[in-house]
Write an enzyme that holds these catalytic residues in place. Structure first.
Site, PDB file in Angstrom:
ATOM      1  N   GLY A 250       0.837  -1.193   0.000  1.00  0.00           N
ATOM      2  CA  GLY A 250       0.000   0.000   0.000  1.00  0.00           C
ATOM      3  C   GLY A 250       0.873   1.244   0.000  1.00  0.00           C
ATOM      4  CB  ILE A 642      11.585  -5.546  19.072  1.00  0.00           C
ATOM      5  CG1 ILE A 642      12.481  -4.326  18.820  1.00  0.00           C
ATOM      6  CG2 ILE A 642      11.495  -6.430  17.828  1.00  0.00           C
ATOM      7  CD1 ILE A 642      11.918  -3.300  17.863  1.00  0.00           C
ATOM      8  N   GLY A 715       7.318   2.909  16.194  1.00  0.00           N
ATOM      9  CA  GLY A 715       7.057   2.429  14.834  1.00  0.00           C
ATOM     10  C   GLY A 715       8.329   2.059  14.100  1.00  0.00           C
ATOM     11  CD  GLU A 718       5.629   5.662   7.282  1.00  0.00           C
ATOM     12  OE1 GLU A 718       5.368   6.535   6.475  1.00  0.00           O
ATOM     13  OE2 GLU A 718       4.996   5.515   8.354  1.00  0.00           O
TER      14      GLU A 718
END
Ligand SMILES: Cc1cc2nc3c(=O)[nH]c(=O)nc-3n(C[C@H](O)[C@H](O)[C@H](O)COP(=O)(O)OP(=O)(O)OC[C@H]3O[C@@H](n4cnc5c(N)ncnc54)[C@H](O)[C@@H]3O)c2cc1C
Ligand code: SF4
Lengths: 751, 352
Positions: A250, A642, A715, A718
């Protein structure tokens, strides 16, 4: 690709029975055996095929369409044009919510970019629909295309990205530059890039009557999209069902509604038959977003010791003529390095292109690319080692706000990465290293940084009579491994093995899991699942505690521990009972818990939260031929807790390879006269192949974060792109002495 | 989709008869033709499928020591043929530097020779292209043309021929055997492709219906086997067409060059034999100076056709490199990264 074998898993803490474990993907077998169904794999009975006819000009209007010829083609059922497009309940030229863009759904004959849909042909077969679209033989009244800095319209935007300020200033910039011993300027341009997910955007739309809609489609924001479709079609949100068990990528392009898909849904309603639409590769270069072009200038004031006294990051960002999405590149300079004064500002530029959108690390990628080159240039100007320079300008608190970091193991990332890479002893001057074949060798580095946004999310956890559990949230697995990582989080909260947990996800009628974007899905949906699991356990404990026949009777205030399918008294673990027994005795078939993403707002305000990393690159450059090969990439990242190191490593690898692609390969080649994209295919829109990535390594630096959210998760999706682009450009400079000013770096730049 | 007839002839004679009719095209593996048809850049009315014609898939050694390669021999089979690897190693290296294993398993020799240009405007039916639609103009001329021709181009067309294989073949004096309604004949590969002039739509000298049946490599080429190299500059390490490529083959007499063969790819509408450079090399010492002079001469007539002036400098440097590598000796085993400057030695670490 001979990726280095994963390092031992030991170094980071195990938080429980499941998280921290490198489980393989729960959906892996389905995928490798081809049984994972993607949207276009659905073939309901009576299916029709829709194909958009698209504009070949960038600006003007359509003056003629040979609808009769298309309709006469055997198999063509209907042709939709602005003349007969069924009504929508929402004006497509009005923005719908934060992630809603103005879109082209045949509202008029205007053409605003190349590859805009100008008609939809629906037929009994794909072949007939394709030929029908070709037979339309559209005619235009064309106006000159605006394709660059010189002919685009510049404007002062209200916002960049999704609602971020276009102008952010900290401290006194003039004073900062006045105090500087030298000022280093860096100019960088970045091209239009396209997401190019392997799975093209596709939808299978089925109506039940006029007001119940089922959509099979790859979608990164199930509930948000469901609500938006409901508005466009004027039906209650609960009447829309989106099924998106898997996405073939995506990267931000499947979170926002687009014209072709809405048209296919309209056609299905009108024709009272299911309709499938799948874009061709070329058709993806227009209506489904891209990373917009930028022209960036950085000015750094530097004192005699190499400290940054002022940092000015200016960007001109391209968008379409009718909608605003400005790549927030300049914002990348706001939080990376300490400076008493920072100014980040963006100018808009309207071009005749499709509207850009968020693409993996929107702003962070292109901004970091420029910033890290500028930092390297600054280190050069100070005669300093690039790592030493970064450490000297290390941000101990968030620049501008002075907020402390919730956690920041960036120093450890620098040192672990540098050690693994072998950075020590790097000659300061360029063109100092050669390999045994005479190739120039260069080493460069970049800092990786990504914020930690959270999205509202909800989940449900059901403990069942047999002691297993069902957990549910409308999560999104676009390849990153949500099916696995989210189940691990839920299983841990429930004190079960992942195999005992049935995970339902990927459907919009489940509790809202928010957007799979901003690298925040695992944290957001994971928190909701965790809380739902804890809620279910609490309810179960309540049942047991109130039951005189249970060994847990009266445990109420003392509490219980859930482990391996049993509740144990916290003060006496010898006293325990299995979930199944508790339920059986109390005569319940199940216990249902619910939860939502919840974090302490005060903490979110008080602390600055980022994932951090350092990327080191080695390149070899042929001194005569200018060809570059990235022979080694080492990234060290710290991103809180993690959940699944195997999946996380894959995200880092993918991010770094994406960065390599940005640095050396990806660019849409737009014909400046026509606005047509001349490489709208995967042969000539280049992404790296295995042979371009001989060695990539990701180090997971341990980091504990007590504030980012109760699970300590940041996160990872990215951040790998950031840092890498600059590291490669800086390595090229170290190898050749050439400081590039545009991406991708081309052979002719190095000859 | 566009309707067309599909014909599977049983014999070559039947094939010519069908293919001589206007609107026909031969179909071999289709890796190029079908792509063009899907995008609308080629719209034949009749496909004549030659892929099952008997007898065209053999590699034979001829009495004179030459080699005859049938037009349907797959690129992969040719690349891995032991005799080719030993006697014409650059042919193998050129093939292995092209496309992908899957494509090479399918693609045929004839199709490789006759593959069409990769000029993006030729593929894009909304653009003007004299080669696709005669007289419509050439949108590449002032467009995105950094990879276009620097030799032999005209204002009417600046496209290049993309084949890797053809570059060593043209350097090795390959002969193309044709059969057609008018009978059998032969042409030098060097003369097979036309330069654009005012008629870029005329891409080859083939008459309507003419079929390539084989390519012959004369035995003399094997004399270069010990000192030959194909090098390809491309924008990623594999699966990319050449920006510029070069074949160099030498026969040495001590330190003196007895025979030299030099050819370039990616620079013109045909695989470009650099005969003037060869003449300058023959009899000269095998030295960097001779190589540099030859490279100058080879590109003496080059002109940028757009934003591609760098290709001229690049081609010169590549010729020098290919000659140096050829002088150093043909790698004993195929390189790990075929034709790449990054793996000059056989078995060199993939990780460079
Ligand atoms: C993604 C991709 C990457 C590629 N990369 C490279 C590369 O790096 N280097 C490279 O050199 N090539 C490359 N190619 C091109 C590839 O080599 C050609 O597509 C292939 O060789 C064509 O062979 P074919 O048998 O499929 O021909 P077809 O597609 O069947 O035919 C091609 C043309 O030749 C004609 N033809 C075929 N055989 C005969 C015959 N015997 N007589 C007369 N006419 C004939 C056909 O009519 C047609 O016009 C690439 C192709 C693709 C799709
Ligand atoms: S260069 Fe040749 S192939 Fe390309 S557009 Fe011009 S005429 Fe067509």
């Amino acid at each position: 690709m001979p990726l280095d074998s994963p390092a031992p898993i030991a170094p980071y803490p195990r938080h429980g029975s499941n998280s921290g474990q490198p489980l393989t993907r729960r959906d892996g077998e389905l995928k490798v055996t081809g049984r994972a169904t993607y949207a276009a794999d659905n073939h309901p009975a009576d299916l029709l095929y829709a194909v958009t006819a698209v504009s070949s000009i960038a600006r003007g209007r359509v003056t003629a369409l040979d609808v009769a010829a298309a309709k006469a083609h055997p198999g063509v059922v209907e042709v939709f044009t602005p003349a007969n497009r069924p009504p929508l309940a929402h004006d497509p030229d009005v923005k719908l919510g934060m992630f809603g863009f103005r879109i082209e759904v045949l509202q008029d004959d205007g053409v605003r970019y190349v590859n805009q849909p100008i008609a939809l042909v629906v037929a009994e077969t794909l072949e007939a629909a394709v030929e029908g679209a070709a037979l339309l033989n559209q005619q235009y009244e064309a106006q000159p295309a605006r394709t660059g800095l010189d002919d685009g319209e510049r404007y002062a935007p209200a916002a960049v990205g999704v609602g971020a300020p276009a102008h952010t200033a900290y401290g006194d910039l003039d004073a900062g530059f006045a105090a500087a011993d030298q000022i280093v300027e860096t100019d960088i341009t970045t091209p239009a890039q396209f997401h190019n997910a392997m799975e093209p955007h596709s939808v299978v739309a089925q109506w039940d009557g006029d007001d119940h809609l089922t959509l099979d489609m790859g979608n990164q924001a199930l509930v948000m999209s469901r609500d938006a479709y409901a508005v466009y079609f004027g039906i209650p949100a609960q009447n829309v069902l989106i099924r998106s068990p898997f996405l073939g990528g995506g990267f931000g392009s499947k979170a926002i509604l687009n014209g072709p898909q809405i048209l296919a849904i309209l056609a299905a309603r009108q024709l009272k038959r299911p309709v499938k639409l799948a874009l061709s590769r070329a058709q993806m270069y227009g209506p489904v977003g891209h990373r917009g072009r930028t022209w960036q200038r950085l000015r750094l004031g530097l004192d005699g010791e190499g400290r940054i006294t002022a940092l000015h990051h200016q960007s001109t960002a391209a968008t379409s003529s009718f909608e605003d999405f400005l790549e927030p590149a300049a914002s990348a300079s706001l939080h990376a390095y300490a400076s008493p004064a920072i100014l980040a500002e963006t100018q808009g530029l309207r071009l005749d292109t499709g509207t850009p959108g968020p693409m993996r690390a929107p702003g962070e990628a292109s901004g970091s690319a420029a910033l890290e080159v500028a930092i390297d240039a600054a280190a050069d100007a100070c005669g300093m080692d690039p790592l030493e320079f970064r450490l000297l300008n290390y941000a101990e608190t968030e620049p501008g706000t002075g907020r402390p970091y919730s956690s920041k193991a960036l120093r450890e990332c620098y040192s672990e990465g540098a050690k693994r890479f072998g950075w020590a002893g790097r000659p300061l001057q360029p063109r100092q290293m050669r390999d045994e074949n005479g190739m120039l060798v260069g080493w460069g580095m970049g800092t990786a940084l990504f914020p930690c946004p959270h999205f509202p999310a909800e989940a449900r956890a059901t403990l069942r009579a047999d002691g297993t559990a069902l957990v549910e949230t409308a999560g999104v697995d676009m390849g990153q491994g949500a099916w696995t990582a989210l189940a691990q989080i839920a299983a841990e909260a429930l004190g079960l093995d992942p195999e005992q947990v049935e995970f339902r996800s990927g459907v919009s009628d489940l509790p809202d899991a928010g957007v799979a974007g901003g690298s925040g899905h695992t944290a957001s949906a994971g928190l909701a699942l965790h809380n739902a699991g804890e809620d279910a356990i609490a309810r179960l404990a309540e049942l047991a505690g109130a039951d005189p026949a249970s060994p847990l009777f009266g445990a109420g205030n003392i509490g219980v521990v859930a482990r391996a399918g049993r509740l144990h008294r916290r003060d006496d673990e010898g006293r325990s009972e299995s979930y199944a027994d508790i339920l059986a005795r109390t005569g319940k078939s199940m216990v249902v818990g619910t939860g939502r993403m919840a974090r302490d707002d005060a903490a979110a305000q008080a602390w600055a939260m980022y994932s951090n990393g350092a990327v080191f690159a080695e390149v070899k450059v042929d001194p005569d031929l200018g060809v570059v090969r990235v022979t080694r990439l080492v990234g060290a990242f710290a991103a809180g807790r993690i959940i699944n190191p195997r999946l996380v490593r894959s995200q880092y690898y993918g991010g770094m390879i994406w960065g390599l692609s940005f640095a050396l390969h990806e660019a849409a080649q737009t014909d400046r006269r026509t606005g047509r994209i001349m490489n709208a295919d995967l042969s000539e829109y280049r992404v790296p192949v295995n042979a371009d990535v001989p060695s990539v390594e990701a180090i997971l630096v341990p980091e504990e974060d007590r504030y980012v959210n109760p699970l300590g998760i940041k996160g990872v999706g990215e951040i790998g792109v950031t840092g890498t682009v600059g590291a490669i450009a800086n390595a090229v400079r170290h190898a050749t002495g050439v400081r590039v000013s545009r991406f991708p770096i081309r052979i002719e730049d190095l000859l | 989709m566009n309707r067309f007839d599909y014909i599977r002839p049983a014999s070559a004679a039947e094939a010519f008869a069908e293919a001589a009719r206007p609107g026909s095209a031969y179909l071999a593996a289709g890796t190029n033709l079908l792509d063009l048809m899907k995008g609308g850049a080629a719209r034949p009315d009749r496909l004549v499928d030659i892929s099952r014609l008997p007898g065209l898939d053999r590699i034979e050694t001829l009495a004179d020591g030459g080699v005859r390669i049938g037009a349907l021999v797959r690129n992969a089979d040719l690349a891995y043929d032991a005799g080719i690897q030993r006697r014409f190693p650059a042919v193998s290296e050129a093939l292995l530097s092209g496309a992908s294993p899957q494509l090479r398993n399918a693609a045929t020799l004839g199709g490789n020779l006759l593959q069409r240009t990769r000029c993006p405007y030729f593929y894009d039916v909304a653009s003007a292209c004299n080669r696709r639609t005669p007289g419509s103009g050439c949108d590449a001329l002032h467009g995105e043309n950094r990879l276009h021709a620097v030799l032999g181009w005209s204002e009417h067309c600046i496209a290049t021929h993309p084949s890797d294989l053809c570059v060593p073949l043209v350097g090795l004096d390959a002969v193309v055997e044709l059969e057609g309604p008018g009978g059998a004949r032969e042409v030098q590969l060097e003369a097979l492709h036309c330069l654009p002039g005012a008629t870029p739509e005329r891409e080859t000298v083939l008459a309507p219906g003419e079929l390539i049946v084989a390519v012959r490599l004369p035995p003399q080429g094997a004399g270069l086997a010990a000192h030959s190299r194909y090098l390809k500059v491309r924008e990623r390490t594999s699966f990319a067409f050449a920006v510029v490529s070069a074949f160099a083959g030498l026969e040495l007499d001590g330190g003196t060059i007895r025979t030299a063969r030099v050819a370039l790819g990616g620079v013109a509408a045909r695989p470009w034999r650099a005969r003037t450079a060869e003449a300058a090399l023959e009899g000269a010492p095998a030295s960097p100076d001779s190589f540099a002079r030859a490279a100058e001469i080879a590109l003496a007539d080059a002109h940028p056709s757009g934003e591609n002036g760098f290709k001229i400098a690049l081609a010169r440097r590549l010729i020098v490199r290919a000659l140096k590598d050829a002088l150093a000796g043909t790698p004993e085993a195929p390189a790990a990264l075929p034709a790449s400057p990054f793996a000059p030695h056989p078995g060199a670490d993939h990780a460079a």
